[in-house]
Write an enzyme that holds these catalytic residues in place. Structure first.
Site, PDB file in Angstrom:
ATOM      1  N   HIS A 107      -3.242  -9.013   9.244  1.00 36.77           N
ATOM      2  CA  HIS A 107      -3.030  -9.386   7.843  1.00 36.77           C
ATOM      3  C   HIS A 107      -2.821  -8.138   6.972  1.00 36.77           C
ATOM      4  O   HIS A 107      -1.806  -8.016   6.271  1.00 36.77           O
ATOM      5  CB  HIS A 107      -4.242 -10.190   7.348  1.00 36.77           C
ATOM      6  CG  HIS A 107      -4.147 -10.632   5.923  1.00 36.77           C
ATOM      7  ND1 HIS A 107      -3.740 -11.891   5.566  1.00 36.77           N
ATOM      8  CD2 HIS A 107      -4.401  -9.983   4.765  1.00 36.77           C
ATOM      9  CE1 HIS A 107      -3.735 -12.001   4.238  1.00 36.77           C
ATOM     10  NE2 HIS A 107      -4.153 -10.850   3.732  1.00 36.77           N
ATOM     11  N   GLU A 108      -3.757  -7.212   7.052  1.00 41.39           N
ATOM     12  CA  GLU A 108      -3.637  -5.995   6.237  1.00 41.39           C
ATOM     13  C   GLU A 108      -2.445  -5.169   6.701  1.00 41.39           C
ATOM     14  O   GLU A 108      -1.784  -4.502   5.907  1.00 41.39           O
ATOM     15  CB  GLU A 108      -4.934  -5.173   6.284  1.00 41.39           C
ATOM     16  CG  GLU A 108      -6.190  -5.910   5.818  1.00 41.39           C
ATOM     17  CD  GLU A 108      -6.085  -6.540   4.437  1.00 41.39           C
ATOM     18  OE1 GLU A 108      -5.255  -6.079   3.624  1.00 41.39           O
ATOM     19  OE2 GLU A 108      -6.819  -7.523   4.171  1.00 41.39           O
ATOM     20  N   HIS A 114       0.583  -6.337   4.851  1.00 46.94           N
ATOM     21  CA  HIS A 114       0.652  -5.706   3.527  1.00 46.94           C
ATOM     22  C   HIS A 114       1.165  -4.264   3.665  1.00 46.94           C
ATOM     23  O   HIS A 114       1.971  -3.801   2.871  1.00 46.94           O
ATOM     24  CB  HIS A 114      -0.743  -5.655   2.885  1.00 46.94           C
ATOM     25  CG  HIS A 114      -1.209  -6.964   2.301  1.00 46.94           C
ATOM     26  ND1 HIS A 114      -0.498  -7.639   1.337  1.00 46.94           N
ATOM     27  CD2 HIS A 114      -2.333  -7.699   2.518  1.00 46.94           C
ATOM     28  CE1 HIS A 114      -1.170  -8.747   0.982  1.00 46.94           C
ATOM     29  NE2 HIS A 114      -2.278  -8.812   1.694  1.00 46.94           N
ATOM     30  N   GLU A 154       1.500 -11.230  -0.477  1.00 42.64           N
ATOM     31  CA  GLU A 154       0.697 -12.101   0.376  1.00 42.64           C
ATOM     32  C   GLU A 154       1.595 -12.812   1.397  1.00 42.64           C
ATOM     33  O   GLU A 154       1.154 -13.155   2.493  1.00 42.64           O
ATOM     34  CB  GLU A 154      -0.057 -13.104  -0.502  1.00 42.64           C
ATOM     35  CG  GLU A 154      -1.245 -13.750   0.155  1.00 42.64           C
ATOM     36  CD  GLU A 154      -2.404 -12.806   0.444  1.00 42.64           C
ATOM     37  OE1 GLU A 154      -2.451 -11.677  -0.080  1.00 42.64           O
ATOM     38  OE2 GLU A 154      -3.270 -13.200   1.249  1.00 42.64           O
TER      39      GLU A 154
END
Lengths: 506, 506
Positions: A270-271, A274, A300
Site C-alpha cells: 500500500h505505502e 503511494h 489513494e
C-alpha cells in the site's frame, strides 16, 4: 514590459517557491524522524523547530511578495506567455493564496491551538471510550470549520468547500451519486457473501512469523514493484505511512506483527503504491508546488491499486506464493496458492476501518461521509454522533460497537479538523478500478503480466499516464485523460462483484 | 525607557535567537540523516534545502535587526540590568556579529564556492596522492584566510585570529609554551618505549568479532557511562561523530570493523564523551547560542577523558574485562584483564593521525600546528608542504610517508579552510589530564569508582563542574574555575609518563 523583465521575474518567483518547498522538505524530514526513532526527550524542542519552520513557510505563502507575484503573472498579457506548468502554478497559487488570506490570522492561530489540544483530548477519550469528554472540542472544531466555510464561500452544499480541500472539484452531488450507486450493490453483495457456504479457510494465517523474514519478503515485493531503493527506504513505525521528501527520497514505513503474515506485507505494498507515485513525478516539477500527488483520492487510488488489485489478485499469488513458501520454510507446506489467495480476500464486517477488507472498507467510509455531510448541513449535531454512528454501522455492516473507542472515536481525523478527507479513501477505490479497466485495454493481458512477475510495465504505464504529472493536472483531468470519462463507480462495482462472486461462488 | 520596555525587548531578542537556533537544529538533523542513511538520489535536493536554511540562518545573524538588538543591550544602562547568562549572550553575539560583518558578502560567497570545490579536489588528490593537483586550491584557501585575518584584525601572531575561532583566547605564545613542554617529554618517552623489551602482546586482538556483539557491548558501556538513551541514539557511519541537536537529542555514531574489537568500542566511548557534555547542558541555556560546548578543546577533553583516561585505564578493564569475555564467548578465554589493558595501550608511531595511540597522537597535532603557524607567518609556502610534513614526521615520530595520501593529504580540515582547529585535539588531552587531577582530589578514589563500575558519580562531577555551563563560561574560565589554574601541560606529561612507565616497565 520587456521580455527580459518578465522572464527574470519568473526566475525570481520560482526561486521563491523553491525556498518554500525547501522548508516543506525540512519539515517532512523532521516528521519522518520523529516517527521513526527520534529520542523522546528531544521532541519538545523539535516541535518548536517545526513550529518555526511552518510559521516561516506560512508567512511566505501569504506575504505581499507572494501576492505581487501572483497578481503580476495572472495579468492576461503575462499569463499568455507562460508555459503549461507555469500557468498551473499560478492558478493553484492564486487559489491557495486567496483561501489563506480569507482567514484572519488571529482566528487561524486560535484554531491551531484548539486542534493541538483537541488531538490530546481525543487520545484520552478514545482510550476510555468517553465521548462526552471529547464532545466540547469537536463542537468547537465543527464551529470553526463552519466559520471557515462562510469566509471561503461555497457553491451548493456547504460541505463542498471542505471536500475541495482534499479532492479539488468534488461535490456532495457527485458523492451522493457515486456512493449511492456503490452502496446499492455492495450491501446486497455483502449479504450474499455472508450467506455463502464457500468461505475461505484462513486457519493457516494464524501462525507466528519471524519479523526478519517478514521484512525480507516485504523488501522483495517492493523491489518487484519497481520501488527504487536508491530513492527511498523502508522503516518501521506503529502507524505505517509514506512521505515524499523529494522524488529522489520517498520513504515508507510498515509495522510487523508477529502473528500476522499479511499486515506488514499489504501495508508495505500500500505505502509502496503511494511511493511509486512520488518517486516518478516529472523532473520539471521538482522545486515547485506541483511536485506531489494531485489529490488525496488519486493518491489513494495508487496505494489501493497496488495493494488490492495487484497484491490481492489471483495472478499475483500464482506468481509469488512459491516465494512466500520458501520465505517461511515449513509454514505453508500444505497450503496452495489458490487457498492463500482466497484467504487474503476474506470478507468480514468489522468495527474498525483500518482493519477492514477491500469490500466493506467502502461502507466504513460512507458512514463517515454521511455524518460529515449532516454536520455541515446542520442535520446532525455533534452530541448525537455516537447514536448516529452506531445506527449507521448497524444498517450498513450489521454490527455495532460496544464502546465509543471502537466506534465514533476510532479515527484521529476529526480531532485535527480534517473534515472532507474520508471520502478520498473510497474515491481511491473507484478511481483505481476505473484506471485498471483502461490499463487492461491498453496494456493487454495485465493478469498475465502479474502472473509472470512483470510488474514494471504496469509501473511504467502508470508513470506515463498519471505519476509524471503530479499536481500539474487536477484529479478530473487525470481521470478523464486516462480513462476517457469522469469518475464512474460502475468499474468498482463490476470488479468487486466479479471478484467475490468467484471467491465465494455466489 | 521603562522597565517593561527593556524586558519585552529582551523577550523579543530571545525569540529571535531561538528562531536561529531552530534553523541550526533542522540543519544538524539533515546532516545526521545524510550521513546515516538518506537515499542517494535525494541528496542533491537535500543539499539545496541545507543551503536555503543556512542562508536564512546567516541572514538573521548579520541582519540590522540583530545589530539593533546587540547595540541596544550593550548600552551600559541596559547591560547592567541583565543576568549573567544574558550578558554572555550579548558579549558572544557582538563578537560573532562584528566578525561576520567585517567580511564583505561577495568575498565570503566566493570563499564558500571555493571550499566546496576544494573538498572534492582534495578527495581526488588524497586518493591518488597528487599534492600538485590540490596545491592551487590550498593556496587560494590560505590567501582567503590571510585576507580574513586582515579584515578581522589580530593581536600578536596572525594565526591567533584563527586559533580564536575554535579556542577562544588561545594564542601562539601559549601553544608554543605548552606544546614545547609536552614535546620535550613525549619525544624521549616515545624513545624509551620503543627501546623497552616489555612490549604488550596484542596478538589476541587479531580475531574476527561479530558485529552484533560489538554493538551490544558498545551499548552496554554507553549505558554504564550514563549516556541517556531517551535523549540520544547510536547509529553506524563510516566516520563516527556526535551531534547535539538539543540536550534531549544528542546522537552518536560508530563504525564496526569485523577484525577489530577496539575500534568501535573506543570510538563509541569517545563520541559518548562528547554526548555526555551535550546531554547535560543546563536547561536555562536551551534555545540560546550558549547551548553547546564552550570550545573545541574543552569538548575534546571530554571525549578523550572518557576514551583514554577512563576507557583505557587499568581499573576500567579490571571491572569490564569479564563482561567483554562473556560478550565474546571463547575469544578471550586465555587472556587476562591486565593483558587486555596493556594491549589497548600499545604505543607505535604511525603515519595516520586518526589511528594514532594516546601518546603519539600529540605529536601528529604538533606537526600540523607548526605548519599552520608557518603558513600564516609566511615562513612556509603551500608548495613546500609535502617536504615540510615529511621532515617533521621523521623528526617527531621517526617515520615518513611513502605517498602524500598517507601524509600531508590525509586530513579533510585544510580543504574546508579549517585552520586553527587541529590544536584543539592536543589541548583536549591536556585539559583532560588537568581536570582529572582535580577530580581525584575532590572525588577521592576515582580509580576505585571505575574499578567498581561506578561511572555515574564521575559523570555527575563533570556535569556540575563543566557540562552544565555550556558556552556560558569560556574555556579559560572553565579550566581555572575547575582546577584553580590556567592550562598547564604538566598534568598530561605526568599522566603519560606514569602510565607508560608502568605499562612498558621503563
Amino acid at each position: 514590459m520587456t521580455t527580459a523583465n518578465w522572464e527574470s521575474k519568473l526566475k525570481e518567483f520560482k526561486q521563491y517557491l523553491k525556498k518554500m518547498k525547501s522548508y516543506e522538505e525540512a519539515i517532512s524530514l523532521i516528521y519522518w524522524d520523529m516517527r521513526t526513532g527520534a529520542p523522546r526527550k528531544g521532541l519538545a524542542s523539535r516541535s518548536e523547530v517545526v513550529g518555526e519552520l511552518s510559521a516561516e513557510q506560512f508567512r511566505m505563502s501569504v506575504s505581499d511578495e507572494m501576492g505581487d507575484y501572483l497578481h503580476y503573472f495572472s495579468q492576461p498579457e503575462i499569463y499568455g506567455k507562460l508555459g503549461r506548468i507555469e500557468r498551473r502554478i499560478v492558478n493553484e497559487g492564486l487559489r491557495d493564496y486567496e483561501r489563506s488570506k480569507k482567514i484572519p490570522p488571529a482566528l487561524y492561530q486560535e484554531y491551531v491551538v484548539l486542534t493541538s489540544k483537541s488531538e490530546a483530548a481525543w487520545e484520552d477519550a478514545k482510550h476510555s471510550g468517553d465521548f462526552p469528554g471529547f464532545q466540547p472540542y469537536l463542537e468547537k472544531i465543527v464551529e470553526f470549520n463552519k466559520q471557515f466555510i462562510e469566509l471561503w464561500g461555497y457553491e451548493g452544499h456547504k460541505y463542498n468547500t471542505l471536500l475541495d480541500l482534499y479532492e479539488p472539484g468534488m461535490t456532495v452531488a457527485k458523492l451522493d451519486e457515486v456512493f449511492g450507486a456503490l452502496r446499492e450493490k455492495v450491501v446486497p453483495l455483502l449479504g450474499a457473501i455472508e450467506a455463502s457456504s464457500h468461505k475461505p479457510d484462513t486457519s493457516f494465517l494464524k501462525q507466528t512469523f519471524d519479523v526478519e523474514k517478514q521484512k525480507a519478503f516485504s523488501l522483495y515485493i517492493l523491489k518487484q514493484m519497481g520501488y527504487d531503493f536508491e530513492a527511498g527506504r523502508l522503516d518501521e513505525t506503529v502507524h505505517p505511512f509514506a512521505t515524499g521528501l523529494n522524488p529522489g527520497d520517498v520513504r515508507i514505513t510498515t509495522r510487523y506483527l508477529k502473528d500476522d503474515v499479511n499486515s506488514a506485507l499489504f501495508g508495505t505494498i500500500h505505502e509502496g503504491g503511494h511511493a511509486l507515485y512520488e518517486q516518478n513525478l516529472s523532473e520539471e516539477l521538482i522545486g515547485t508546488p506541483l511536485c506531489t500527488g494531485t489529490s488525496m483520492g488519486i493518491h489513494e487510488s495508487q496505494s489501493r491499486f497496488w495493494e488490492n488489485m495487484v497484491g490481492r489478485s489471483r495472478p499475483f499469488w500464482s506468481r509469488y506464493f512459491g516465494d512466500l513458501q520458501r520465505n517461511y520454510p515449513g509454514q505453508f507446506d500444505s497450503v496452495t496458492a489458490e487457498q492463500f489467495y482466497r484467504a487474503t480476500n476474506e470478507v468480514k464486517p468489522s468495527l474498525i476501518r483500518i482493519e477492514a477488507d477491500e469490500l466493506t472498507y467502502n461502507l466504513h467510509i460512507m458512514v463517515r461521509y454521511e455524518i460529515e455531510k449532516g454536520l455541515f448541513s446542520g442535520d446532525i449535531r455533534v452530541a448525537d454522533l455516537p447514536e448516529v454512528w452506531n445506527a449507521k454501522y448497524r444498517d450498513y455492516l450489521g454490527i455495532e460497537p460496544s464502546n465509543n473507542g471502537d466506534g465514533v472515536l476510532q479515527d484521529v481525523h476529526w480531532s485535527g479538523g480534517s473534515f472532507g478527507y474520508f471520502p478520498s479513501y473510497a474515491l481511491g477505490n473507484m478511481y483505481a478500478a476505473q484506471i485498471a479497466n483502461t490499463m487492461r485495454k491498453e496494456l493487454g493481458d495485465v493478469d498475465g503480466l502479474i502472473a509472470n512477475g512483470e510488474l514494471l510495465p504496469i509501473k511504467a504505464w502508470l508513470t506515463e499516464k498519471i505519476y509524471q504529472y503530479g499536481k500539474s493536472l487536477n484529479p478530473t483531468e487525470i481521470i478523464t485523460s486516462v480513462t476517457g470519462e469522469e469518475l464512474n463507480p460502475e468499474y468498482l462495482v463490476k470488479y468487486l462483484t466479479e471478484k467475490y462472486a468467484d471467491i465465494y461462488k455466489l
